[in-house]
Every structure is written in structure tokens, then in C-alpha cells.
Motif scaffolding. Structure first.
Motif, PDB file in Angstrom:
ATOM      1  N   UNK A 175      13.885   6.462 -11.379  1.00 37.21           N
ATOM      2  CA  UNK A 175      13.012   7.514 -11.690  1.00 37.21           C
ATOM      3  C   UNK A 175      13.840   8.292 -12.939  1.00 37.21           C
ATOM      4  N   UNK A 176      14.981   8.535 -12.821  1.00 31.93           N
ATOM      5  CA  UNK A 176      15.863   9.180 -13.888  1.00 31.93           C
ATOM      6  C   UNK A 176      16.054   8.383 -15.049  1.00 31.93           C
ATOM      7  N   UNK A 177      16.392   7.053 -14.702  1.00 30.80           N
ATOM      8  CA  UNK A 177      16.348   6.203 -16.059  1.00 30.80           C
ATOM      9  C   UNK A 177      15.268   5.969 -16.618  1.00 30.80           C
ATOM     10  N   UNK A 178      13.993   6.060 -15.974  1.00 29.37           N
ATOM     11  CA  UNK A 178      12.798   5.956 -16.742  1.00 29.37           C
ATOM     12  C   UNK A 178      12.501   7.102 -17.572  1.00 29.37           C
ATOM     13  N   UNK A 179      13.123   8.218 -17.337  1.00 29.45           N
ATOM     14  CA  UNK A 179      12.846   9.471 -18.421  1.00 29.45           C
ATOM     15  C   UNK A 179      13.580   9.057 -19.679  1.00 29.45           C
ATOM     16  N   UNK A 180      14.732   8.102 -19.755  1.00 28.90           N
ATOM     17  CA  UNK A 180      15.257   7.812 -21.116  1.00 28.90           C
ATOM     18  C   UNK A 180      14.348   6.993 -21.855  1.00 28.90           C
ATOM     19  N   UNK A 181      13.271   6.564 -21.278  1.00 30.65           N
ATOM     20  CA  UNK A 181      12.165   5.593 -22.120  1.00 30.65           C
ATOM     21  C   UNK A 181      10.876   6.161 -22.149  1.00 30.65           C
ATOM     22  N   UNK A 182      10.812   7.348 -22.920  1.00 28.48           N
ATOM     23  CA  UNK A 182       9.484   8.109 -22.928  1.00 28.48           C
ATOM     24  C   UNK A 182       8.426   7.267 -23.663  1.00 28.48           C
ATOM     25  N   UNK A 183       7.149   7.478 -23.193  1.00 31.56           N
ATOM     26  CA  UNK A 183       6.091   7.051 -23.709  1.00 31.56           C
ATOM     27  C   UNK A 183       5.548   7.624 -24.921  1.00 31.56           C
ATOM     28  N   UNK A 184       5.347   6.952 -26.128  1.00 29.17           N
ATOM     29  CA  UNK A 184       5.029   7.808 -27.206  1.00 29.17           C
ATOM     30  C   UNK A 184       6.228   9.110 -27.475  1.00 29.17           C
ATOM     31  N   UNK A 185       5.599  10.424 -27.803  1.00 29.89           N
ATOM     32  CA  UNK A 185       6.329  11.494 -27.811  1.00 29.89           C
ATOM     33  C   UNK A 185       6.588  12.195 -26.765  1.00 29.89           C
ATOM     34  N   UNK A 186       6.188  11.715 -25.393  1.00 31.79           N
ATOM     35  CA  UNK A 186       6.262  12.445 -24.347  1.00 31.79           C
ATOM     36  C   UNK A 186       7.695  12.463 -23.772  1.00 31.79           C
ATOM     37  N   UNK A 187       8.268  13.618 -23.773  1.00 29.26           N
ATOM     38  CA  UNK A 187       9.677  13.507 -22.981  1.00 29.26           C
ATOM     39  C   UNK A 187       9.515  14.633 -21.647  1.00 29.26           C
ATOM     40  N   UNK A 188       9.840  13.944 -20.419  1.00 32.56           N
ATOM     41  CA  UNK A 188       9.451  14.807 -19.333  1.00 32.56           C
ATOM     42  C   UNK A 188      10.765  15.452 -19.145  1.00 32.56           C
ATOM     43  N   UNK A 189      10.606  16.884 -18.847  1.00 33.85           N
ATOM     44  CA  UNK A 189      11.619  17.869 -18.638  1.00 33.85           C
ATOM     45  C   UNK A 189      12.204  17.546 -17.297  1.00 33.85           C
ATOM     46  N   UNK A 190      13.714  17.664 -17.167  1.00 29.09           N
ATOM     47  CA  UNK A 190      14.258  17.389 -15.833  1.00 29.09           C
ATOM     48  C   UNK A 190      13.537  18.197 -14.802  1.00 29.09           C
ATOM     49  N   UNK A 191      13.203  19.306 -14.930  1.00 31.77           N
ATOM     50  CA  UNK A 191      12.701  20.128 -13.648  1.00 31.77           C
ATOM     51  C   UNK A 191      11.466  19.729 -13.447  1.00 31.77           C
ATOM     52  N   UNK A 192      10.643  19.222 -14.342  1.00 34.51           N
ATOM     53  CA  UNK A 192       9.337  18.661 -13.963  1.00 34.51           C
ATOM     54  C   UNK A 192       9.575  17.025 -13.392  1.00 34.51           C
ATOM     55  N   UNK A 193      10.411  16.259 -13.662  1.00 38.76           N
ATOM     56  CA  UNK A 193      10.409  15.157 -13.211  1.00 38.76           C
ATOM     57  C   UNK A 193      11.119  15.169 -11.781  1.00 38.76           C
TER      58      UNK A 193
END
Length: 205
Positions: A175-193
Motif C-alpha cells: 500500500x505504501x509503495x503504491x503511493x509512490x506511483x500516483x495516477x495522473x496528478x493525484x498524490x495521496x496524503x500519508x494520513x489519508x492512505x
């Protein structure tokens, strides 16, 4: 007439200590300039003579190999995760762990990306036909050590987890490593993830 006090020289560094100091100094310059960085730039930033670099590195390629090995090492991030107090709430523990992992991945990406963009596709020999660099860290072992460190963070909640901490940690890593490959311009904040991971994507009324 008083004799002026004798000036003591600072204790000399061992070759290994000097190598580490030079690599630490070189990393931000490599991230900025890639393979175009010069040993003169690194020497000036380190406050040493350029010849000192070549007392502990055979050439610039060997220094760049050492920089690559340094950013691939994960012992720093493991130490940071290991220092997180298990007395803190789980969300805080995980937030701090993700921040440490993000910083590690960001530094690695900057250095390797800069080297790749300026023509270095691998270790020694990638450009000049020389012998290959020594193999880097065992990626599988590094991932396993990270999973074990994260599992420790889940251990206090073992009784309330739906799966053993080791399995939850493995899922959390993905789950954490998937955050480093955002889709488009979407970056998921740590807290939300972390909130979605722990509580699910669907809000229960």
C-alpha cells in the motif's frame, strides 16, 4: 616572551571514514548534476583537496558506484522505524514510518534518476566497457527486513488485527509503495492512505 601555544591537528580520518564523508558530500551534487558532477566540485564541497578523493577511490566511476550503493542501503530507514515508540497510537507509528520510507525513496529516486538521465544506465562498465561494479544490496533481504520492522509496529495491536502482524505489514508495504506511483496528478496524503488502510474505503454509517 611567551611561546605561542602549539596548534593541535584534528585527528585524522580512517580511509573508511573519509570514504563515507566524501560520499555523503557527493550525494546532493550527484542528485543535481548526475554524471556531469566533477571530483573538483565534490572536493570543494567537502573542504578537501581533489587528490584526497583519489586516495580512497580509484576514479570517479568508483565514487559514483559508492553513491549508488549508499542510496540503495536501507539500514538508515530501518533504524528510524526501529526508534518509533510502540507506546504511541498506531496511526502515529505508521505515519512516522511512512514518512521515513518516503524520504528514503525520494533520495534514491533523485540520485538514480539524475545518473540515469545523464547517461549512466548501470554500475561500472555501463559506459566505458570496464568491469562491472560489485553487486548491490540484496533487494529481497532489504524488503524482508523492512517488512519485519513494520510488523513490529503492528505487534501491540496483534489481538485486534484480522491477520497476523507479519501479513498486515506485508500488505501495508504494498500500500505504501503504491503511493509512490500516483495516477495522473493525484498524490495521496500519508494520513489519508493510512486511514483507508486501517478503516477501509467505505464509511460505515
Amino acid at each position: 616572551m611567551e611561546t605561542p601555544p602549539t596548534r593541535r591537528r584534528a585527528p585524522g580520518m580512517s580511509p573508511e571514514q573519509r570514504r563515507e564523508m566524501i560520499v555523503r558530500t557527493a550525494l546532493p551534487l550527484v542528485a543535481e548534476h548526475g554524471t556531469a558532477v566533477t571530483t573538483g566540485q565534490i572536493a570543494r564541497a567537502a573542504g578537501i583537496g581533489e587528490a584526497t578523493i583519489f586516495r580512497v577511490f580509484a576514479d570517479k566511476d568508483e565514487l559514483l558506484d559508492a553513491c549508488i550503493a549508499e542510496v540503495l542501503r536501507n539500514d538508515h530507514v530501518l533504524a528510524e522505524i526501529g526508534e518509533i515508540s510502540l507506546d504511541r497510537p498506531l496511526v502515529e507509528r505508521l505515519t512516522e514510518a511512512v514518512a521515513a520510507i518516503d524520504a528514503y525513496l525520494a533520495r534514491m529516486g533523485l540520485v538514480l534518476g539524475a545518473l540515469f538521465a545523464t547517461g549512466r544506465k548501470g554500475g561500472r562498465g555501463a559506459q566505458g566497457g570496464a568491469e562491472q561494479a560489485e553487486p548491490g544490496p540484496d533487494r529481497g533481504a532489504a524488503m524482508e527486513a523492512t517488512r519485519e520492522a513494520l510488523a513490529e509496529l503492528f505487534e501491540p495491536e496483534r489481538e485486534s488485527l484480522r491477520l497476523p502482524p507479519e501479513q498486515v505489514a506485508a500488505m501495508f508495504m504494498g500500500f505504501v509503495f503504491s503511493r509512490t506511483r500516483p495516477v495522473g496528478d493525484t498524490v495521496i496524503p500519508i494520513e489519508d492512505a493510512i486511514d483507508v488502510f486501517l478503516n477501509g474505503a467505505v464509511a460505515i454509517a
